[in-house]
Write an enzyme that holds these catalytic residues in place. Structure first.
Site, short mmCIF file in Angstrom:
data_model
loop_
_atom_site.label_atom_id
_atom_site.label_comp_id
_atom_site.label_asym_id
_atom_site.label_seq_id
_atom_site.Cartn_x
_atom_site.Cartn_y
_atom_site.Cartn_z
N TRP A 143 0.82 -1.22 0.00
CA TRP A 143 0.00 0.00 0.00
C TRP A 143 0.85 1.26 0.00
O TRP A 143 1.84 1.36 0.74
CB TRP A 143 -0.87 0.02 1.25
CG TRP A 143 -1.56 1.32 1.50
CD1 TRP A 143 -1.05 2.40 2.18
CD2 TRP A 143 -2.86 1.70 1.05
NE1 TRP A 143 -1.97 3.43 2.19
CE2 TRP A 143 -3.09 3.02 1.50
CE3 TRP A 143 -3.86 1.06 0.31
CZ2 TRP A 143 -4.27 3.71 1.25
CZ3 TRP A 143 -5.03 1.75 0.07
CH2 TRP A 143 -5.24 3.05 0.53
N ASN A 196 0.10 5.70 0.04
CA ASN A 196 -0.80 6.84 -0.15
C ASN A 196 -0.04 8.12 -0.11
O ASN A 196 1.18 8.11 -0.28
CB ASN A 196 -1.99 6.82 0.83
CG ASN A 196 -1.63 6.95 2.28
OD1 ASN A 196 -0.99 6.07 2.82
ND2 ASN A 196 -2.05 8.01 2.92
N ASP A 248 4.93 12.43 0.93
CA ASP A 248 5.46 13.33 1.93
C ASP A 248 6.25 14.40 1.22
O ASP A 248 6.94 14.12 0.26
CB ASP A 248 6.30 12.54 2.93
CG ASP A 248 5.44 11.46 3.53
OD1 ASP A 248 4.49 11.79 4.20
OD2 ASP A 248 5.71 10.27 3.25
N GLN A 299 3.75 7.67 1.85
CA GLN A 299 3.12 6.89 2.91
C GLN A 299 3.04 5.44 2.46
O GLN A 299 2.42 5.13 1.44
CB GLN A 299 1.72 7.43 3.19
CG GLN A 299 1.71 8.89 3.63
CD GLN A 299 2.04 9.01 5.10
OE1 GLN A 299 1.20 8.79 5.94
NE2 GLN A 299 3.29 9.34 5.41
N TRP A 316 -4.16 0.20 4.02
CA TRP A 316 -3.55 1.22 4.88
C TRP A 316 -3.22 0.66 6.26
O TRP A 316 -4.01 -0.08 6.84
CB TRP A 316 -4.50 2.42 5.00
CG TRP A 316 -3.87 3.62 5.65
CD1 TRP A 316 -3.29 4.67 5.01
CD2 TRP A 316 -3.76 3.89 7.05
NE1 TRP A 316 -2.81 5.58 5.92
CE2 TRP A 316 -3.09 5.13 7.17
CE3 TRP A 316 -4.15 3.21 8.20
CZ2 TRP A 316 -2.81 5.70 8.42
CZ3 TRP A 316 -3.87 3.77 9.45
CH2 TRP A 316 -3.21 5.02 9.53
N ARG A 329 -2.75 17.74 11.57
CA ARG A 329 -1.73 16.97 10.83
C ARG A 329 -1.28 17.63 9.53
O ARG A 329 -1.88 18.54 9.01
CB ARG A 329 -2.22 15.56 10.55
CG ARG A 329 -3.53 15.43 9.80
CD ARG A 329 -3.90 13.94 9.71
NE ARG A 329 -5.16 13.70 9.02
CZ ARG A 329 -6.35 13.64 9.64
NH1 ARG A 329 -6.45 13.86 10.94
NH2 ARG A 329 -7.45 13.39 8.93
N ASP A 330 -0.17 17.06 9.01
CA ASP A 330 0.37 17.33 7.68
C ASP A 330 0.99 18.72 7.55
O ASP A 330 0.49 19.58 6.80
CB ASP A 330 -0.71 17.12 6.60
CG ASP A 330 -1.42 15.79 6.74
OD1 ASP A 330 -0.84 14.87 7.36
OD2 ASP A 330 -2.56 15.66 6.26
N GLU A 378 -6.86 18.06 5.30
CA GLU A 378 -5.62 17.28 5.28
C GLU A 378 -4.69 17.88 4.23
O GLU A 378 -5.11 18.57 3.31
CB GLU A 378 -5.90 15.83 4.91
CG GLU A 378 -6.79 15.08 5.89
CD GLU A 378 -6.89 13.59 5.56
OE1 GLU A 378 -6.66 12.78 6.46
OE2 GLU A 378 -7.19 13.24 4.40
N ASP A 400 -11.12 15.83 4.00
CA ASP A 400 -11.30 14.48 4.53
C ASP A 400 -12.75 14.01 4.32
O ASP A 400 -13.00 12.83 4.12
CB ASP A 400 -10.97 14.49 6.03
CG ASP A 400 -10.61 13.12 6.55
OD1 ASP A 400 -10.33 12.24 5.74
OD2 ASP A 400 -10.61 12.94 7.78
N1 DQQ Z 1 -2.71 10.33 5.02
C1 DQQ Z 1 -1.75 10.45 6.10
C2 DQQ Z 1 -2.17 11.65 6.88
C3 DQQ Z 1 -2.91 12.45 5.88
C4 DQQ Z 1 -3.62 11.43 5.10
C5 DQQ Z 1 -1.77 9.17 6.91
C6 DQQ Z 1 -4.01 11.84 3.74
O1 DQQ Z 1 -1.05 12.34 7.37
O2 DQQ Z 1 -3.76 13.35 6.51
O3 DQQ Z 1 -1.39 8.10 6.07
O4 DQQ Z 1 -4.58 10.79 3.03
#
Ligand code: DQQ
Length: 678
Positions: A128, A130, A133, A177, A185, A284-285, A344, A378
């Site tokens: 997986w 996603n 970064d 990710q 995930w 986050r992020d 996000e 989100d």
């Molecule tokens: N995926 C990450 C988070 C982010 C999200 C976690 C976005 O940091 O908000 O895998 O899909």
């Protein structure tokens, strides 16, 4: 559906055993409403891309177009519980697994699943991935169609159907990710790959793993900032043992290592924790930091939400730092939009409004410079952006057009595209956008095939100087180097109600560029008849209107391309502005199970995942079609390239150890020279 031949034109006939593209006996919709922003149509094959156009009654006004495309859906037993751990640890579901929970399983064969793996889109070897970064500098289908209708107020509407790499010492780096254990995930680490050209990628060992209390539940999305003198600061979200989202700092163990293989996590981690009033799982992020000279400090934005007073606002908090260890939360929020929920992967970057060039993230606001604010919602899993004005002193950003604010206005892509991020590429002075493309099949199938998700093609992002209110996204030039055999199909006139097979050889890796001429007077007459096409209810490219839809069938065969049902089937659509003196243009890039479409030079984009069961390997074909009942269409020019595969493989020190290249010679310090004396 029975096996009747169908066609109403001089063009080729296609026998159909399913709802045909042109079903001539079906009554046209009457009294249809104007097309809305989106077109969601259920289609059996894989993915459908449609364009509907609305012709302008008046001259001199801007015209607009909607483009869109359709996603698909198999049979079997109820599968076991979804395995993704997202919800439990504070992020929403990342796959289509839950929605397909009660769908019977289709008996996918190994060769079908093997075919789905892409050839020139980045994806890990297995498991997986996603959203990427970030860094300082990141069917079958398909029907593509246009439908025209006169629009009383004089506009031509065309209705149709991540985080990025960083450039460091000669290499583009992608951190993403990654779950090293499974195709769903969970156990999120940082996968790592490098490239010299954003097309050919070399996998490197995992860069960071959850090995401290402050990131025990995942090393989540982060961003890199290149500091003066070649230093690199990486901020990322850690999900702690208790699933609290905190921000952590990491830096390269050896800044001279061009491959950035080893990372050191700061002793002072976590460097930022959720402030009072902010949910422990809503923080986050962190973005790439930008330098504000007047403050002598770096600013970093972090996405969150505010559910007080039932606002359900998406918000952006901004922190100020000098050393990336100590942070001060600025008063207020950079921006908030009620009703949009958790933001996000926020991105915040300047765009040049008068020249076609990318800007470094620290470029200050001023004449000729606007700022783009982007958030990944989100709630609906789409990436929205707005263009506006940034005031660093007030910690405020306001959109130019409040009605097109973040989360309620423009999207980067009207298909499957999420958690994207841009980075500034100092080598080519461009801003590059990279989006994460999830699967729309079931987690069950992902586990069988052993991988899930991939990256969209990296796209150059520019301010659209013609509209003055949108961005243009276009595959980076390096993608063109994959073009092989060129089929120049010239100019083609397509009568209403016809389908034309295009002889382009194998049709699974293609780059298609087309330009259409619209017959405005015919469209005007058709509009007089007041027969319309409703995007929401039309049924996709298979339904008919006086003016269309028309376009391309990609990854198509003579029957429905996919008979699977354990897929999300969806039609995507949006508006594409087609200005006076412009013709309608379209580029479609096909790479097995992904189709990326760019209308009007990237003014509107749509990405689809497609999972054909029939139109694969040699059976995949390309068609041009016009499903209109009353108006012919002219494809003024049509060029189709076969696309080569990219080299995407593990880094081999024997083959890849020569790090010398023109890129290596690039002095990245020069980009930040403005900060050297600060
Ligand atoms: N995926 C990450 C988070 C982010 C999200 C976690 C976005 O940091 O908000 O895998 O899909």
């Amino acid at each position: 559906m029975n096996n009747t031949s169908w066609s109403s034109s001089s063009s080729a006939c296609m026998p159909c055993s399913y709802l045909p593209l042109l079903h001539l006996d079906r009554p046209l919709p009457t009294g249809a409403k104007r097309c809305s922003q989106f077109l969601f149509l259920s289609v059996t094959a894989v993915l459908v891309l449609c364009l509907l156009a609305f012709a302008s009654r008046s001259t001199g006004s801007a015209r607009f177009a909607l483009i869109g495309d359709i996603g698909v859906e198999p049979a079997g037993h109820v599968h076991s519980l979804p395995i993704s751990r997202g919800l439990a640890t504070g992020v929403s579901d990342k796959s289509s697994g839950s929605r397909l929970f009660f769908k019977p399983s289709y008996p996918w064969t190994n060769s079908m699943l093997l075919w789905q793996r892409t050839s020139f889109h980045f994806q890990p070897e297995k498991n997986w991935m996603n959203g990427v970064d970030r860094n300082p500098y990141l069917i079958v289908l398909l029907f593509f169609s246009f439908l025209f209708k006169y629009y009383p107020d004089g506009e031509l509407l065309l209705l149709t159907v991540g985080a990025g790499p960083m450039y460091y010492k000669g290499w583009y780096h992608l951190f993403y990710q990654y779950n090293p254990d499974s195709a769903v995930w969970g156990n999120i680490t940082w996968g790592h790959a490098v490239s010299k050209d954003l097309v050919h990628w070399l996998y490197l060992p995992i860069a960071m793993v959850p090995d401290h209390w402050y990131d025990a539940n995942g090393v989540w999305t982060g961003s890199a900032t290149l500091l003066p003198h070649g230093r690199l600061a990486m901020l990322y979200t850690g999900s702690t043992l208790e699933s609290v989202q905190v921000q952590n700092l990491a830096f390269p163990a050896d800044p001279d290592d061009q491959l950035l293989l080893d990372w050191v996590k700061a002793e002072s981690n976590p460097v930022v924790v959720p402030p009072p009033g902010v949910g422990a799982k809503d923080f986050r992020d962190p973005t790439t930091a930008w330098y504000v000279a007047a403050e002598g400090a770096w600013f970093v934005a972090i996405g969150s939400k505010n559910d007080t007073l039932r606002r359900h606002s998406g918000i952006v908090l901004v922190y100020k730092t000098v050393d990336f260890i100590q942070y001060e939360l600025l008063p207020g929020v950079l921006h908030a939009v009620d009703g949009t929920g958790m933001w996000e992967c926020v991105d915040f970057f300047p765009v040049a409004t008068e020249v076609a060039t990318g800007l470094d993230t620290s470029e200050p606001a001023g004449p000729g410079v606007k700022h783009v604010l982007k958030a990944s919602l989100d709630d609906d899993k789409h990436d929205y952006y707005a263009i506006g004005t940034y005031n660093a002193a007030l910690n405020a950003w306001e959109p130019d057009e409040p009605e097109k604010d973040v989360g309620v206005g423009l999207r980067y892509d009207y298909g499957k595209f999420y958690a994207s991020k841009t980075f500034f590429d100092p080598l080519k002075k461009r801003r590059v956008l990279w989006g994460w493309i999830g699967e729309t099949d079931s987690e069950r199938t992902d586990l069988t095939k052993g991988w899930a998700s991939l990256q969209a093609l990296p796209r150059t992002v520019l301010f659209d100087q013609k509209t003055g209110s949108s961005l243009l996204q276009w595959p980076v030039d390096e993608v063109d180097k994959l073009r092989l055999t060129k089929n120049n199909l010239g100019s083609i006139s397509l009568a209403a109600g016809s389908v034309l097979p295009l002889d382009v050889g194998t049709a699974t890796q293609l780059d298609i560029v087309a330009e259409f001429a619209l017959n405005y007077s015919a469209s005007a007459n058709a509009n007089e008849a007041d027969v319309g096409y409703n995007c929401s209810t039309s049924g996709g490219a298979a339904s008919r209107g006086v003016l269309g839809p028309f376009g391309f069938l990609v990854l198509a065969d003579q029957n429905r391309s996919s008979v699977a049902s354990d897929l999300v089937k969806r039609v995507y659509g949006s508006i594409v502005p087609v200005l006076d003196a412009e013709t309608l243009t379209l580029r479609i890039v096909v790479d097995h199970s992904i189709v990326e479409s760019f209308a009007q030079g990237g003014r509107t984009c749509i990405t689809s995942r497609v999972y054909p069961t029939r139109a694969i390997y040699g059976a995949a074909r390309l068609f041009l079609f016009n499903n209109a009942t009353g108006v012919d269409v002219a494809c003024k020019s049509l060029t189709v390239w076969q696309m080569n595969s990219a080299f995407i493989r593990p880094f081999d020190s024997r083959l890849d150890s020569s790090l010398d290249s023109p890129a290596t010679k690039f002095e990245h310090d020069s980009v930040f020279s403005e900060f050297k004396n600060s």
